[in-house]
Design an enzyme around this catalytic site. Sequence first.
Site, mmCIF file in Angstrom:
data_model
loop_
_atom_site.group_PDB
_atom_site.id
_atom_site.type_symbol
_atom_site.label_atom_id
_atom_site.label_comp_id
_atom_site.label_asym_id
_atom_site.label_seq_id
_atom_site.Cartn_x
_atom_site.Cartn_y
_atom_site.Cartn_z
ATOM 1 N N GLY A 266 3.509 -2.823 2.980
ATOM 2 C CA GLY A 266 4.745 -2.085 2.782
ATOM 3 C C GLY A 266 5.636 -2.601 1.671
ATOM 4 O O GLY A 266 6.836 -2.309 1.651
ATOM 5 N N LYS B 131 -6.459 5.736 2.277
ATOM 6 C CA LYS B 131 -7.377 6.740 2.805
ATOM 7 C C LYS B 131 -7.363 8.006 1.945
ATOM 8 O O LYS B 131 -6.341 8.381 1.384
ATOM 9 C CB LYS B 131 -7.008 7.102 4.248
ATOM 10 N N LEU B 132 -8.526 8.643 1.880
ATOM 11 C CA LEU B 132 -8.643 9.912 1.166
ATOM 12 C C LEU B 132 -7.912 11.005 1.939
ATOM 13 O O LEU B 132 -7.939 11.037 3.169
ATOM 14 C CB LEU B 132 -10.116 10.280 1.006
ATOM 15 N N HIS C 74 -1.193 3.536 -8.580
ATOM 16 C CA HIS C 74 -2.446 2.785 -8.625
ATOM 17 C C HIS C 74 -2.267 1.580 -9.552
ATOM 18 O O HIS C 74 -1.700 1.729 -10.642
ATOM 19 C CB HIS C 74 -3.584 3.682 -9.134
#
Length: 213
Positions: free
Chosen positions: A16, A95-96, A111
């Site tokens: 987080g 997750k996708l 990213h």
Amino acid sequence: MTTPRLPAAVLISGGGTTLRNLIAKARAGELPIDIRVVISSSPTARGLEIARQADIETHVIERKAYPSVAEFSRPIFEHCRLAGAQLVVCGGFLKLLDIPADFEARVINIHPALIPSFCGHGYYGAAVHRAVLEHGAKLSGCTVHFVDNQYDHGPIVLQRAVPVLDDDTAESLAARVFAAECEALPEAIRLFAAGRLTVEGRCVRVAPAPVST
């Protein structure tokens, strides 16, 4: 005249740190968002406690509980709708997702590399920075992009580059990249909240800032 705050949801999977940065900037008046819900893919994510301490609604939705990406994604976006979120921010979400039509170009991700390099399935956390060093790259950085139904693939909103130093470790490079992330993601959110982003195919156009009179 105060700037209206954009209702937002934040998706997390771990510590987080990105969420903490967004909360701090919003509270300091540096980010025009109202984080209404935090959704984690892990019940042990430390970011859940950060959200609770900030009095933000939390939910845990684990991928293993659903047979497909589409079924996993459905309750996530339902919580976003119920919260009135107009923007969904993936901050360390691993997750996708299957993006529903009403959230297209309304989900962004940060990213820790310069897409299209060092990205895709398995490229997260320290693995990204180790790959950059092993490749001998001279520049790394971060990318904010709209999320589609592939890992690290959607249209790029903005990028920030940082140098890769000769004596870098994965940890020291990660710290430099994260410092860039802490500025890049809020900047992308501000552009979105101001209505200055337009997606044309794979290109994101940024409209000029309005001129003050």
